[in-house]
Design an enzyme around this catalytic site. Structure first.
Site, short mmCIF file in Angstrom:
data_model
loop_
_atom_site.label_atom_id
_atom_site.label_comp_id
_atom_site.label_asym_id
_atom_site.label_seq_id
_atom_site.Cartn_x
_atom_site.Cartn_y
_atom_site.Cartn_z
N LYS A 1 11.46 -16.75 -8.82
CA LYS A 1 10.93 -15.63 -9.60
C LYS A 1 10.00 -16.14 -10.70
O LYS A 1 10.36 -17.06 -11.44
CB LYS A 1 12.11 -14.85 -10.20
CG LYS A 1 11.68 -13.61 -10.91
CD LYS A 1 12.88 -12.83 -11.42
CE LYS A 1 12.42 -11.67 -12.28
NZ LYS A 1 13.53 -10.98 -12.91
N LYS B 1 -15.90 -1.84 13.58
CA LYS B 1 -14.78 -2.42 14.33
C LYS B 1 -14.91 -2.15 15.83
O LYS B 1 -14.02 -2.51 16.60
CB LYS B 1 -13.44 -1.87 13.80
CG LYS B 1 -13.19 -2.22 12.33
CD LYS B 1 -11.73 -2.10 11.91
CE LYS B 1 -11.59 -2.31 10.41
NZ LYS B 1 -10.22 -2.39 9.92
N LYS C 1 -16.94 2.63 9.71
CA LYS C 1 -15.79 1.78 10.07
C LYS C 1 -15.63 1.72 11.59
O LYS C 1 -15.35 0.67 12.16
CB LYS C 1 -14.53 2.38 9.43
CG LYS C 1 -13.42 1.41 9.29
CD LYS C 1 -12.38 1.92 8.31
CE LYS C 1 -12.78 1.70 6.86
NZ LYS C 1 -11.77 2.07 5.90
N ASN D 1 0.85 -1.19 0.00
CA ASN D 1 0.00 0.00 0.00
C ASN D 1 0.88 1.23 0.00
O ASN D 1 2.01 1.17 0.49
CB ASN D 1 -0.85 0.04 1.28
CG ASN D 1 -2.06 -0.85 1.19
OD1 ASN D 1 -2.54 -1.15 0.11
ND2 ASN D 1 -2.54 -1.28 2.33
N PHE E 1 -7.56 4.13 12.10
CA PHE E 1 -7.39 5.18 11.10
C PHE E 1 -8.22 4.81 9.88
O PHE E 1 -8.35 3.63 9.57
CB PHE E 1 -5.92 5.31 10.69
CG PHE E 1 -5.20 6.37 11.45
CD1 PHE E 1 -4.90 6.19 12.80
CD2 PHE E 1 -4.84 7.57 10.85
CE1 PHE E 1 -4.24 7.18 13.51
CE2 PHE E 1 -4.19 8.56 11.56
CZ PHE E 1 -3.89 8.37 12.88
N PRO F 1 -5.58 -11.15 7.92
CA PRO F 1 -6.33 -10.90 9.18
C PRO F 1 -6.47 -9.40 9.38
O PRO F 1 -5.60 -8.63 8.99
CB PRO F 1 -5.41 -11.50 10.25
CG PRO F 1 -4.06 -11.57 9.63
CD PRO F 1 -4.26 -11.73 8.16
N ASP F 2 -7.58 -8.98 9.98
CA ASP F 2 -7.76 -7.57 10.33
C ASP F 2 -7.21 -7.40 11.75
O ASP F 2 -7.83 -7.81 12.73
CB ASP F 2 -9.24 -7.16 10.25
CG ASP F 2 -9.40 -5.65 10.38
OD1 ASP F 2 -8.76 -5.06 11.28
OD2 ASP F 2 -10.14 -5.07 9.58
N ILE F 3 -6.02 -6.83 11.84
CA ILE F 3 -5.31 -6.76 13.13
C ILE F 3 -6.12 -5.97 14.14
O ILE F 3 -6.34 -6.40 15.29
CB ILE F 3 -3.92 -6.11 12.92
CG1 ILE F 3 -3.15 -6.87 11.83
CG2 ILE F 3 -3.13 -6.07 14.22
CD1 ILE F 3 -1.92 -6.15 11.30
N ASP G 1 -5.03 -5.60 2.44
CA ASP G 1 -6.21 -6.41 2.76
C ASP G 1 -6.06 -7.85 2.28
O ASP G 1 -6.65 -8.75 2.84
CB ASP G 1 -7.45 -5.77 2.12
CG ASP G 1 -7.82 -4.47 2.83
OD1 ASP G 1 -7.64 -4.42 4.07
OD2 ASP G 1 -8.24 -3.52 2.16
#
Ligand code: C5P
Length: 401
Positions: free
Chosen positions: A296, A348, A344, A218, A330, A312-314, A286
């Site tokens: 390679k 969460k 969001k 990202n 964030f 996983p969504d930490i 994600d």
């Protein structure tokens, strides 16, 4: 409901501060600093070096502090000639801003050949310096050696900041803005809102390998997360920063754990629990490639399909723990910030979420943020990321306490 979290929240009521001004063009900014310190309730006494008086006159500081400015060790009007002892015994803090390269060198060597350097040597109170100089002077080996010595001697360094310099060059060495120096003072003075708290922070991007030489990531410089780590440390917290790949150095006093992938970041965060607050700033990928190639991948076909699986969504995992710490998320959105950020936060189950528009923030040194909590929205108008981080940390401290 909207409220703004501003520098006016810094109170220095009854604090006695000696403001030392040395010779550099940033001396003009020390006038604004003097005004802010006085406005925050501090009793300010200004001491200027001879070089500082080449840039600003003592009269400016006299008008702003409401007291005569001290400029010489050899003042015949002082009763016993021991001004350097009396002044420092009385003070809560000696703050030198701007601190020139020459003055830092003097300090590092314990020189005492004018009133300000003598005060620094004779003091019993805390000493903080806000360096200001050309970027090459800052990067020069002697300056860096002197800074190392000053850190060892317990001198607190405030800044410098990066940006355009008076000489026309761009880089590290500008004095921190007066408002940022003011914001750092509660930490320097030991009035630390996060003293005794353990804060865990994720920052930067994650890197998900596709093969040994390629990967998915990202866009994230890590600047915001690192600024938050610095602000939390300044506020007295024990800070652990779990960082994806960035080019940044860990802020002073912050323990950094380096990771690459979301899975590694997830493991490192769970290992570092428990903590009082978890601030998830990282831009976590994600998805990852289901099975990264061990060699390679060769360019043989016209197209290539990668099978991606969810990471996983930490933050969600930490927030769902039975003894979850205070969790801060964030949200970098590209449109309809309030709507997406609040959704969001609720999904969460976070007590606090920081929202921004990605296109206005990515890679920049400044940010415009909105804090979302149970009380509503708190906009933080565009400012340096470190200044924003300090606002966030003060807000967090209020909610935590
Ligand atoms: O990617 P998303 O917009 O859901 O990110 C919101 C928050 O969740 C951020 O604070 C981010 O650090 C955190 N997050 C996480 N693990 C993920 C995805 C996001 O901790 N896999």
């Amino acid at each position: 409901m909207e409220s703004s979290v501003g520098i006016e929240t810094v109170s220095l009521a009854y604090k006695k501060i000696i403001l030392g001004v040395t010779g550099g063009i940033a001396a003009y900014k020390a006038a604004e600093l003097c005004r802010l310190l006085t406005k925050a309730g501090a009793d300010v006494r200004v001491v200027m070096t001879a070089a500082a008086q080449q840039f600003v006159t003592p009269l400016t500081f006299q008008a702003l502090s409401g007291k005569p400015v001290l400029t010489s060790l050899w003042d015949a009007t002082s009763g016993d000639g021991m001004e350097h002892i009396h002044l420092s015994r009385d003070a809560d803090l000696l703050l030198v801003a701007p601190a020139s390269a020459d003055f830092l060198a003097k300090l590092a060597h314990g020189r005492a050949d004018d009133l300000l350097s003598t005060l620094c040597l004779a003091r019993t109170c805390a000493l903080a310096v806000a360096p200001a100089m050309n970027r090459e002077m800052w990067a020069a080996a002697p300056t860096q050696r002197n800074l190392e010595q000053l850190r060892t001697d317990g001198v607190q360094l405030l800044g410098p900041a990066a940006g355009e310099q008076a000489c026309g060059e761009t880089g590290l060495g500008r004095m921190l803005e007066p408002a940022d120096i003011l914001a750092a003072l509660p930490g320097v003075l030991g009035t630390c809102p996060l003293a005794g708290k353990r804060i865990l922070i994720t920052a930067g991007p994650t890197f998900e390998a596709v093969d040994p030489v390629r990967g998915l990531t990202n866009r994230s410089s890590g600047k915001m997360g690192y600024a938050i780590a610095q602000a939390a440390a300044e506020a007295g917290a024990e800070v652990c920063l779990v960082s994806g790949p960035t080019c940044l150095a860990a802020p002073t006093g912050v323990r950094r754990i380096d990771v690459q992938s979301a899975a590694e970041m997830h493991d490192a965060v769970l290992r570092e629990l428990p903590c009082d607050a978890f601030i998830a700033v990282a831009a976590v990928a994600d998805y990852r490639v289901d099975a990264a190639a061990s060699q390679k991948i060769k360019k043989t076909a016209g197209s290539l399909t990668l099978n991606l699986v969810a990471n996983p969504d930490i933050l969600a995992d930490v927030a769902a723990l039975p003894n979850a710490p205070f969790c801060v998320g964030f949200a970098a959105e590209t449109e309809r910030l309030a709507e997406h950020a609040e959704a969001k936060r609720l999904k969460k189950k976070l007590p606090l979420l920081v929202g921004n528009l990605a296109q206005d923030t990515l890679g920049l040194d400044t940010a415009e943020l909105v804090l979302f909590d149970d009380q509503g929205q708190h906009p933080l108008p565009r400012a340096d990321k470190l200044a924003q981080a300090r606002h966030l940390i003060r807000h967090l401290a209020t909610l935590l306490n």
